[in-house]
Design an enzyme around this catalytic site. Structure first.
Site, PDB file in Angstrom:
ATOM      1  N   ASP A   1     -23.625 -10.752  35.549  1.00 18.41           N
ATOM      2  CA  ASP A   1     -23.623 -11.283  36.988  1.00 18.41           C
ATOM      3  C   ASP A   1     -23.662 -11.015  38.133  1.00 18.41           C
ATOM      4  O   ASP A   1     -24.614 -10.452  38.194  1.00 18.41           O
ATOM      5  CB  ASP A   1     -22.226 -11.629  36.662  1.00 18.41           C
ATOM      6  CG  ASP A   1     -21.969 -13.519  36.103  1.00 18.41           C
ATOM      7  OD1 ASP A   1     -22.545 -13.763  37.672  1.00 18.41           O
ATOM      8  OD2 ASP A   1     -20.092 -13.822  35.987  1.00 18.41           O
TER       9      ASP A   1
ATOM     10  N   ASP B   1     -21.322 -22.638  37.777  1.00 22.69           N
ATOM     11  CA  ASP B   1     -20.882 -22.432  36.531  1.00 22.69           C
ATOM     12  C   ASP B   1     -20.093 -24.581  36.070  1.00 22.69           C
ATOM     13  O   ASP B   1     -19.917 -25.198  36.840  1.00 22.69           O
ATOM     14  CB  ASP B   1     -19.116 -22.163  37.128  1.00 22.69           C
ATOM     15  CG  ASP B   1     -19.750 -21.271  36.630  1.00 22.69           C
ATOM     16  OD1 ASP B   1     -20.771 -20.353  37.046  1.00 22.69           O
ATOM     17  OD2 ASP B   1     -18.206 -20.484  37.045  1.00 22.69           O
TER      18      ASP B   1
HETATM   19  C1  GAL Z   1     -19.699 -16.416  36.620  1.00 18.29           C
HETATM   20  C2  GAL Z   1     -20.354 -17.128  35.573  1.00 18.29           C
HETATM   21  C3  GAL Z   1     -19.599 -17.659  34.373  1.00 18.29           C
HETATM   22  C4  GAL Z   1     -18.287 -16.470  34.184  1.00 18.29           C
HETATM   23  C5  GAL Z   1     -17.853 -16.155  36.251  1.00 18.29           C
HETATM   24  C6  GAL Z   1     -16.628 -15.248  35.592  1.00 18.29           C
HETATM   25  O1  GAL Z   1     -20.391 -15.956  38.255  1.00 18.29           O
HETATM   26  O2  GAL Z   1     -21.346 -17.954  36.123  1.00 18.29           O
HETATM   27  O3  GAL Z   1     -20.026 -18.073  33.191  1.00 18.29           O
HETATM   28  O4  GAL Z   1     -18.980 -15.336  33.249  1.00 18.29           O
HETATM   29  O5  GAL Z   1     -18.349 -15.317  36.405  1.00 18.29           O
HETATM   30  O6  GAL Z   1     -15.854 -14.551  35.961  1.00 18.29           O
END
Ligand code: GAL
Length: 376
Positions: free
Chosen positions: A127, A184
């Site tokens: 991430d 997301d």
């Molecule tokens: C976001 C990501 C999600 C998930 C989340 C976890 O940045 O886009 O898919 O992984 O973090 O905290």
């Protein structure tokens, strides 16, 4: 690990977020095998954020699994997943902390890659939260990619920087096997519609070795779990799944596969849609008929066996829109008198031969998908 076709599997985030555990992962592994998902190609079981303790081990400096959620440690979980014939995935972050505020891998890339390899990982979602503003994103993805490649295990790097910093221009240079290109997703029609539309132009950057990940599927969530927002109808999930297949996105299931209903299961195992998604040539889909605002386009994609996948969409709220496609726009001029024999991807039925044009009604939020063969 450079995938040849879009990776497929399951990821915990959409439904479970921090509610993950040894037991839940083992049950999911069982379900993926029993329900035929592994046989259909869904071979990665990925644990997303929230799997570790809040701080690194003070002595070794390693990221350690949460002792309550994973009392047997992570290797035991990975061993179980592997014993089922599945591959095992973990999650970390290019920044100092993960998005849910657990330790990130910034400046610990080589130690962490080694640790994840010891835990038995085959996949790492990586991430972009809490990245120091002075740090270069491409360099950080290159660092973890090289660290993984030198970890002693074959680990697929799944980058997740939400399409920031023009990622599609440089991600292939980092060694990532797939990359998240959007913010997301949540379980709501407008969410997957807008995410999809934002990536029509970026489809050309994906291909063997590095795939554009439009995000984990919400298909079958039915408004349950972490990213539930209103839920979608089965018809809308069908459209979502077909778009992801048509555009060659990785297919990471986000619903609770332990409790999948038959409709969802049949959809995600649909052999014709998976055939399109997994086509070895990984050709870029193109807009064969543009409708002004991308809500009612017709897409086409050349398949490696000479056939053409064709998708008619109606992502608008207006019911019973007539979709129309001239075969000329696919490269079949009317004077050659060739036609297209259409197999309906949802039903597998032969819908006969169409010449010069195809015209059909498509309801609101619906689509039609065909695999077409050029015939006399
Ligand atoms: C976001 C990501 C999600 C998930 C989340 C976890 O940045 O886009 O898919 O992984 O973090 O905290």
């Amino acid at each position: 690990m450079y995938p040849k076709t879009p990776p497929m599997g399951f990821n915990t985030w959409n439904t479970f977020a921090e509610n993950i555990s040894d037991e839940m992962i083992r049950q999911t592994a069982d379900a993926m095998v029993e329900k035929g998902l592994l046989d259909a190609g869904y071979n990665y079981l990925v644990i997303d954020d929230c799997w570790s303790e809040k701080e690194r081990d003070p002595v070794t400096g390693k990221i350690v699994p949460d002792k309550k959620k994973f009392p047997n440690g992570m290797r035991a979980v990975a061993d179980y997943v592997h014993s089922k014939g599945l591959k095992f995935g973990l999650y970390s972050c290019a920044g100092i902390r993960t998005c849910a505020d657990y330790p990130g891998s910034y400046d610990n890339e080589y130690l962490d890659a080694k640790t994840f390899a010891e835990y038995g990982a085959d996949f790492l979602k990586y991430d972009y939260c809490y990245k120091p503003p002075y740090a270069n994103g491409a360099l950080l993805y290159r660092r973890i990619s090289l660290a993984l490649q030198n970890s002693g295990r074959d680990i697929l790097l799944s980058a997740c920087n939400w399409g920031a910093d023009d990622v599609h221009h440089w991600i292939r240079s980092t060694g990532a096997g797939m990359y998240r290109s959007t913010g997301d997703i949540c379980d709501k029609f407008e969410s997957f519609r807008d995410i999809f539309i934002s990536q029509i132009e970026n489809a050309k950057y994906a291909g063997p070795g590095c795939f554009n990940d439009i995000d984990m599927l919400t298909v079958g969530m039915h408004n349950r779990g972490n990213v539930a927002r209103d839920g979608c109808t089965d018809l809308e999930y069908r459209t979502e799944f077909a778009l992801w297949c048509m555009f060659g996105s990785p297919l990471m299931l986000g619903c609770d596969v332990r409790n999948m209903d038959d409709t969802t299961l049949a959809l995600v195992k649909n052999p014709h849609l998976l055939r399109i998604n997994q086509d070895e040539a990984c050709r870029t889909p193109f807009v064969a008929q543009y409708e002004g605002n991308n809500l009612r386009n017709v897409y086409a994609r050349l398949l490696s066996d000479g056939r053409i996948a064709i998708m008619f969409t109606n992502l608008s709220d207006n019911d019973k829109q007539w979709a129309w496609l001239a075969l000329d726009s696919l490269g079949i001029p009317a004077p050659v008198k060739k036609g297209l024999r259409l197999t309906n991807a949802f039903t597998g039925e032969d819908e006969g031969v169409f010449k010069e044009y195809i015209q059909l009604p498509v309801g609101a939020h619906d689509c039609a998908v065909y695999i077409a063969e050029v015939v006399d």
